[in-house]
Structure formats: structure tokens, C-alpha cells
Design an enzyme around this catalytic site. Sequence first.
Site, PDB file in Angstrom:
ATOM      1  N   ASP A   1       1.248  -1.168  -0.258  1.00  0.00           N
ATOM      2  CA  ASP A   1       0.366   0.230   0.043  1.00  0.00           C
ATOM      3  C   ASP A   1       0.904   1.112  -0.506  1.00  0.00           C
ATOM      4  O   ASP A   1       1.555   1.456   0.622  1.00  0.00           O
ATOM      5  CB  ASP A   1      -0.875   0.093   1.473  1.00  0.00           C
ATOM      6  CG  ASP A   1      -1.618   0.449   1.226  1.00  0.00           C
ATOM      7  OD1 ASP A   1      -1.555   2.071   0.610  1.00  0.00           O
ATOM      8  OD2 ASP A   1      -2.859   0.762   2.743  1.00  0.00           O
TER       9      ASP A   1
ATOM     10  N   ALA B   1      -0.059   3.885  -9.754  1.00  0.00           N
ATOM     11  CA  ALA B   1      -0.742   3.427  -8.695  1.00  0.00           C
ATOM     12  C   ALA B   1      -1.927   4.671  -8.118  1.00  0.00           C
ATOM     13  O   ALA B   1      -1.055   6.005  -7.893  1.00  0.00           O
ATOM     14  CB  ALA B   1      -0.499   3.164  -7.902  1.00  0.00           C
TER      15      ALA B   1
ATOM     16  N   THR C   1      -2.925  12.535 -15.370  1.00  0.00           N
ATOM     17  CA  THR C   1      -4.533  12.722 -16.435  1.00  0.00           C
ATOM     18  C   THR C   1      -4.333  13.951 -17.841  1.00  0.00           C
ATOM     19  O   THR C   1      -4.186  15.113 -16.982  1.00  0.00           O
ATOM     20  CB  THR C   1      -5.054  12.444 -16.364  1.00  0.00           C
ATOM     21  OG1 THR C   1      -7.012  12.989 -16.558  1.00  0.00           O
ATOM     22  CG2 THR C   1      -5.927  13.020 -14.498  1.00  0.00           C
ATOM     23  N   ASP C   2      -5.052  14.238 -18.415  1.00  0.00           N
ATOM     24  CA  ASP C   2      -5.135  15.508 -19.021  1.00  0.00           C
ATOM     25  C   ASP C   2      -6.568  16.006 -17.951  1.00  0.00           C
ATOM     26  O   ASP C   2      -7.303  16.919 -18.431  1.00  0.00           O
ATOM     27  CB  ASP C   2      -6.159  14.927 -20.439  1.00  0.00           C
ATOM     28  CG  ASP C   2      -7.351  14.407 -20.767  1.00  0.00           C
ATOM     29  OD1 ASP C   2      -8.028  13.778 -19.701  1.00  0.00           O
ATOM     30  OD2 ASP C   2      -7.286  13.844 -21.727  1.00  0.00           O
ATOM     31  N   GLU C   3      -7.354  15.868 -17.099  1.00  0.00           N
ATOM     32  CA  GLU C   3      -8.590  15.996 -16.430  1.00  0.00           C
ATOM     33  C   GLU C   3      -7.634  16.913 -15.449  1.00  0.00           C
ATOM     34  O   GLU C   3      -8.566  17.469 -14.760  1.00  0.00           O
ATOM     35  CB  GLU C   3      -9.012  14.866 -15.661  1.00  0.00           C
ATOM     36  CG  GLU C   3      -9.236  14.096 -16.226  1.00  0.00           C
ATOM     37  CD  GLU C   3     -10.599  12.462 -15.626  1.00  0.00           C
ATOM     38  OE1 GLU C   3     -11.616  13.633 -14.698  1.00  0.00           O
ATOM     39  OE2 GLU C   3     -11.292  11.865 -16.122  1.00  0.00           O
TER      40      GLU C   3
ATOM     41  N   TYR D   1     -10.818  13.606  -7.776  1.00  0.00           N
ATOM     42  CA  TYR D   1     -10.098  12.978  -9.282  1.00  0.00           C
ATOM     43  C   TYR D   1      -8.788  13.782  -8.921  1.00  0.00           C
ATOM     44  O   TYR D   1      -8.099  13.837  -9.238  1.00  0.00           O
ATOM     45  CB  TYR D   1     -10.422  11.686  -9.796  1.00  0.00           C
ATOM     46  CG  TYR D   1      -9.845  11.568 -10.415  1.00  0.00           C
ATOM     47  CD1 TYR D   1      -8.646  11.087 -10.495  1.00  0.00           C
ATOM     48  CD2 TYR D   1      -9.798  11.699 -11.882  1.00  0.00           C
ATOM     49  CE1 TYR D   1      -7.718   9.994 -10.943  1.00  0.00           C
ATOM     50  CE2 TYR D   1      -8.338  11.199 -12.565  1.00  0.00           C
ATOM     51  CZ  TYR D   1      -8.230  10.574 -12.793  1.00  0.00           C
ATOM     52  OH  TYR D   1      -6.708  10.338 -13.428  1.00  0.00           O
TER      53      TYR D   1
ATOM     54  N   SER E   1      -6.719  15.615  -6.864  1.00  0.00           N
ATOM     55  CA  SER E   1      -5.694  14.797  -6.128  1.00  0.00           C
ATOM     56  C   SER E   1      -4.625  14.162  -8.000  1.00  0.00           C
ATOM     57  O   SER E   1      -3.421  14.167  -7.221  1.00  0.00           O
ATOM     58  CB  SER E   1      -6.452  13.480  -5.473  1.00  0.00           C
ATOM     59  OG  SER E   1      -6.780  12.760  -7.118  1.00  0.00           O
ATOM     60  N   LYS E   2      -5.039  14.398  -8.847  1.00  0.00           N
ATOM     61  CA  LYS E   2      -4.322  13.759  -9.650  1.00  0.00           C
ATOM     62  C   LYS E   2      -3.539  15.212  -9.630  1.00  0.00           C
ATOM     63  O   LYS E   2      -1.985  15.159 -10.073  1.00  0.00           O
ATOM     64  CB  LYS E   2      -4.518  13.262 -10.892  1.00  0.00           C
ATOM     65  CG  LYS E   2      -5.326  12.437 -11.115  1.00  0.00           C
ATOM     66  CD  LYS E   2      -3.928  11.336 -10.540  1.00  0.00           C
ATOM     67  CE  LYS E   2      -3.031  10.766 -12.333  1.00  0.00           C
ATOM     68  NZ  LYS E   2      -3.136   9.324 -10.931  1.00  0.00           N
TER      69      LYS E   2
ATOM     70  N   LEU F   1     -16.483   3.972 -18.859  1.00  0.00           N
ATOM     71  CA  LEU F   1     -17.551   3.977 -20.008  1.00  0.00           C
ATOM     72  C   LEU F   1     -17.254   2.960 -20.663  1.00  0.00           C
ATOM     73  O   LEU F   1     -18.593   2.209 -21.181  1.00  0.00           O
ATOM     74  CB  LEU F   1     -17.651   4.910 -20.700  1.00  0.00           C
ATOM     75  CG  LEU F   1     -18.305   5.356 -22.054  1.00  0.00           C
ATOM     76  CD1 LEU F   1     -19.834   5.868 -21.620  1.00  0.00           C
ATOM     77  CD2 LEU F   1     -18.467   6.076 -23.012  1.00  0.00           C
TER      78      LEU F   1
END
Length: 353
Positions: free
Chosen positions: A62, A85, A132-134, A157, A160-161, A197
Site C-alpha cells: 500500500d 498506482a 491525466t488530461d483532467e 479525482y 488529487s492528480k 464507460l
Amino acid sequence: MKQRKILVTGGAGFIGSNFVHTILESSEDVSITVVDKLTYAGNLKNLEKWKNDPRFNFIKLDITDKTEVFAKLQNVAITEIAHFAAESHVDRSILGPEEFIKTNVMGSFYMLEFARTLHAKKELKVFLHVSTDEVFGSLSADGAFTETTPYSPNSPYSASKAGSDHLVRAYFHTYGLPVITTNCSNNYGPFHFPEKLIPLMILNCLQGKPLPVYGTGENIRDWLFVKDHCLAIDLVMREGKFGETYNIGTRNEKNNLEIVHRICELMDKKNPNGAPHKKLVQFVKDRPGHDFRYAIDPAKIETELGWKPKYQFDEAIEQTVDWFLENKPWWEEILSGDYNKYYEFQYKELNSK
Ligand code: NAD
Ligand code: TDX
């Protein structure tokens, strides 16, 4: 060339396990240690092919437990780290953000702290952080994210990234850690966990269940085949510049309804007794704060590293549908476990007023 010794965090998840396949299938002169907590999204079946391969090693770990990270990795030979992770599902981050902050922010922080000890011993060649691109937020109809687009995360999310991306950047500037961050668009392909999705629509078609489309189905994502993504990550690890970020995408924007319809058409061809699958489409409540559009401009990785995708969307989406048709035991085991409780709860929520 000296042997690569790659530590893969989150290697039992969707993209991490595809990365392990990509590397072990293409090179003999490599060893891989996967560390993974095996959350609901982690699955050792994804890595079964390699369980007796001397180049492969698995450690249950973890990354939010600093003591465990340092103790269990103390004697592992590592020259490169590929950090996958994370808690990765936007809808779950809306239901319960805490695990996202713990794993994506604190877990990444501990991995960076561990990497710093390797760097001090001059053992670490690269720390590749998969993002991510987010983190760039939501686009309107025009434009695309570049490496200089300002951060503007909208979900727990993506926030946090974004936090982890900033830590990675800081470790380069402060400690000279050989880090690189990649920001990619939506992946699809084999071993994709059924809550997302594309696999959700394939599996619901197969079971004759409703296909829940959020809002109007007009939201746009830029779909990247996971095998192209893994090849790009490997290229960046070998040839990318430390301290830099690279966007990864294949200029493949589709709105959600187009994706769902394409899957329905493929399923009509491959599973005709359920046809027409489009009749299963059900418009449901929208995701809170639903980002409208993501699009990646991959010019930097193309021009600086010569990256080109190998797969076209039409063939890759069909390969993906075939993979799910051919791997029924893999998804049946997931659907019969705890995941089902999450799905039933989520589906009820989506249909509530
Ligand atoms: P996934 O949810 O399928 O896999 C995540 C893996 O991380 C699982 O095996 C899980 O067990 C492991 N994990 C979670 N918490 C952990 C912890 N505390 N300690 C150790 N292991 C832990 O996710 P994915 O889709 O494979 O995404 C991999 C990475 O790529 C993530 O960092 C994600 O943010 C990023 N990403 C994914 C996409 C996508 O479309 N799936 C797009 C852009 C970026
Ligand atoms: O049942 C559904 N119906 C629906 O309309 C689901 C699960 C999703 N959607 C919509 C929401 C999004 O607009 O489809 C789109 C894609 O949704 P997800 O598969 O949940 O992906 P997304 O939220 O875009 O995030 C994914 O890509 C970026 C990954 O899960 C992230 O980890 C990654 O960073």
C-alpha cells in the site's frame, strides 16, 4: 545496454498491467517488480501470464503506508520507476474523495520520498509519473490541451492528480530527481475495469442491461488505445527529458453517445441475438460537475520524441470488444463480487430525482 529494472506501481490495474505486458513482450533484458495494494481495481489475473517468469516479481504493498514502502522496497533492485498506482474513477471520487487524497497525493509523495533515496545512491535513472488530461479542466468546443495549459482540475479525482503532478515537479526543481510526467487522455482496451464507460457498455450489452448515458451524451473524450499509451510511456522513460511533461493522445475525439452507438453496432454484429442493442440506451442523471470536453494536442511527443500511434480507433475498439467476448471468466468474476454492489448503488443514484 545495462539491464532495466523497472518498479511498476499499480501494475495490477488496467493501464499498469498493460504496461507490464508491453515491456515483457518486447524485451528480454529487463526485470519488473509490480507493487500494488490490490484494491477493488487491482487484479492479479491481469498479470497471470507472467507469474512464473523469472523477469517478473509481485509485492503486495500500500503506497500510503510509508513504513511499508521503505521496508518492502529496501532490497529490490530498481533503476526506473513507472508510477501508475492511483484511485482512478471520477464517479467514486465524487461519492468518497478521501481515498483519492490518501493514495494519489500522499501515496505519490511517499513514492517520491522513496525515489529520493535511490537517487541519493545514484541508482535511479527515471521516475515516470502517469497523470491525466483532467488536471487541465474542461474545454469548450474548440482548442486542445498542450503542456503549457494552466491547471484547472474540477473533480476530487483530478484535483488529487494535480496535487501529485505538482509534487513531482517540485522534486525535480528542489532535489534534482529525474522525473517526467505524462498527461494522457481516456484509455480503452483489454483489462479495463467494468466501471468505466467503454467496458461498462460492452458488458451491459452482453447482459441485456440498460446503457446509462449521463446527461445528453454530448460530452467529449479523446480516446487513446491502451497499447499505444504504454508504448508512449516506454518511449518517454527511455528518451524523455527530465523535469518535462508530455501530453499523450491520438486526436480521436468522440462524444459519449457516438462511443455507445459504436459499441452497440459492434455488438449487433458479434452478438446478434441481443440486436438492436441501441434500444438499451437510457439517458440518466448527469455527473455532478461533468467536464464537457477533453482533447489532447500531442505535438510535443510527436516532434520531440518521434512518437506515432500504431493503432486506428476502428480496429482497436473492435479488438477491445473481442477481448471482452473472449475473456468471460475475467469479467464474470468481477461482476459477481463487491463491484456489483457499487454498480447497483450507482445505477439507482443515476435514476433518482
Ligand atoms: P486502475 O484503477 O485500473 O488501477 C489502479 C491500480 O492502482 C490498481 O491495481 C489498484 O489496486 C492500485 N492502487 C490503488 N491504490 C493503491 C495504493 N494505495 N497502493 C498501491 N496500489 C494501489 O487505474 P488505471 O486506469 O490503470 O490508471 C492508471 C494510472 O493512469 C492512474 O494514475 C490514473 O490516474 C492514470 N490515468 C488513467 C486514465 C484512464 O483512462 N484509465 C487516463 C489518464 C490517466
Ligand atoms: O455509465 C457511464 N455513463 C456515461 O455517460 C459512465 C461510467 C460514464 N459516462 C460518461 C462520463 C464521461 O463523460 O462517459 C465519459 C467517460 O467516463 P469514464 O469512463 O468514467 O471516464 P472519465 O471520467 O472521462 O475519466 C477517465 O479518463 C481520464 C478515467 O477514469 C480517469 O482515470 C482518467 O484520468
